[in-house]
Write a protein that holds these residues in place. Structure first.
Motif, PDB file in Angstrom:
ATOM      1  N   PRO A  14      38.563 -21.187 -15.122  1.00  0.00           N
ATOM      2  CA  PRO A  14      39.294 -21.277 -13.858  1.00  0.00           C
ATOM      3  C   PRO A  14      39.803 -22.670 -13.509  1.00  0.00           C
ATOM      4  CG  PRO A  14      36.992 -20.665 -13.501  1.00  0.00           C
ATOM      5  CD  PRO A  14      37.212 -20.706 -14.961  1.00  0.00           C
ATOM      6  N   MET A  15      39.131 -23.726 -13.921  1.00  0.00           N
ATOM      7  CA  MET A  15      39.565 -25.076 -13.562  1.00  0.00           C
ATOM      8  C   MET A  15      40.224 -25.808 -14.733  1.00  0.00           C
ATOM      9  SD  MET A  15      38.906 -25.011 -10.433  1.00  0.00           S
ATOM     10  CE  MET A  15      39.321 -26.687 -10.012  1.00  0.00           C
ATOM     11  N   ALA A  16      40.740 -25.065 -15.710  1.00  0.00           N
ATOM     12  CA  ALA A  16      41.342 -25.686 -16.886  1.00  0.00           C
ATOM     13  C   ALA A  16      42.662 -26.368 -16.572  1.00  0.00           C
ATOM     14  CB  ALA A  16      41.555 -24.647 -17.979  1.00  0.00           C
ATOM     15  N   CYS A  17      43.377 -25.873 -15.607  1.00  0.00           N
ATOM     16  CA  CYS A  17      44.680 -26.442 -15.255  1.00  0.00           C
ATOM     17  C   CYS A  17      44.571 -27.289 -14.004  1.00  0.00           C
ATOM     18  CB  CYS A  17      45.703 -25.328 -15.022  1.00  0.00           C
ATOM     19  SG  CYS A  17      45.994 -24.342 -16.477  1.00  0.00           S
ATOM     20  N   LYS A  18      45.105 -28.496 -14.080  1.00  0.00           N
ATOM     21  CA  LYS A  18      45.105 -29.386 -12.920  1.00  0.00           C
ATOM     22  C   LYS A  18      46.321 -29.087 -12.058  1.00  0.00           C
ATOM     23  CE  LYS A  18      42.862 -33.139 -15.386  1.00  0.00           C
ATOM     24  NZ  LYS A  18      42.976 -34.514 -15.852  1.00  0.00           N
ATOM     25  N   ASP A  19      46.232 -29.448 -10.791  1.00  0.00           N
ATOM     26  CA  ASP A  19      47.357 -29.305  -9.872  1.00  0.00           C
ATOM     27  C   ASP A  19      48.469 -30.250 -10.311  1.00  0.00           C
ATOM     28  OD1 ASP A  19      48.689 -28.526  -7.342  1.00  0.00           O
ATOM     29  OD2 ASP A  19      48.362 -30.654  -6.870  1.00  0.00           O
ATOM     30  N   ILE A  20      49.647 -29.712 -10.615  1.00  0.00           N
ATOM     31  CA  ILE A  20      50.746 -30.531 -11.141  1.00  0.00           C
ATOM     32  C   ILE A  20      51.214 -31.573 -10.135  1.00  0.00           C
ATOM     33  CG2 ILE A  20      52.567 -28.904 -10.475  1.00  0.00           C
ATOM     34  CD1 ILE A  20      52.450 -31.104 -13.662  1.00  0.00           C
ATOM     35  N   GLY A  21      51.136 -31.244  -8.848  1.00  0.00           N
ATOM     36  CA  GLY A  21      51.515 -32.213  -7.822  1.00  0.00           C
ATOM     37  C   GLY A  21      50.619 -33.438  -7.842  1.00  0.00           C
ATOM     38  N   ALA A  22      49.318 -33.215  -8.005  1.00  0.00           N
ATOM     39  CA  ALA A  22      48.362 -34.321  -8.064  1.00  0.00           C
ATOM     40  C   ALA A  22      48.556 -35.149  -9.335  1.00  0.00           C
ATOM     41  CB  ALA A  22      46.940 -33.787  -8.000  1.00  0.00           C
ATOM     42  N   VAL A  23      48.816 -34.467 -10.446  1.00  0.00           N
ATOM     43  CA  VAL A  23      49.034 -35.169 -11.707  1.00  0.00           C
ATOM     44  C   VAL A  23      50.277 -36.055 -11.623  1.00  0.00           C
ATOM     45  CG1 VAL A  23      49.601 -34.888 -14.162  1.00  0.00           C
ATOM     46  CG2 VAL A  23      47.867 -33.433 -13.102  1.00  0.00           C
TER      47      VAL A  23
END
Length: 45
Positions: A14-23
C-alpha cells in the motif's frame, strides 16, 4: 467502470508509491515542471 476498495481487494504494497506532489516539491530546485499527469485507472489482475 468499477472501483473497489473493500477488504476483498488487497493492495500488495500500500505505501509503495509516494505522493507525486511531495516528490516534485522536494525536487523544486532541480526540475522545471512542464506537465502534470493524473492517474485515471489502476488495473490489477
Amino acid at each position: 467502470m468499477e472501483c473497489r476498495k473493500d477488504a476483498d481487494v488487497i493492495d500488495e504494497i500500500p505505501m509503495a508509491c509516494k505522493d507525486i506532489g511531495a516528490v516534485m516539491a522536494a525536487q523544486r530546485d532541480l526540475v522545471n515542471v512542464v506537465h502534470t499527469l493524473k492517474q485515471v485507472v489502476c488495473v490489477k489482475r
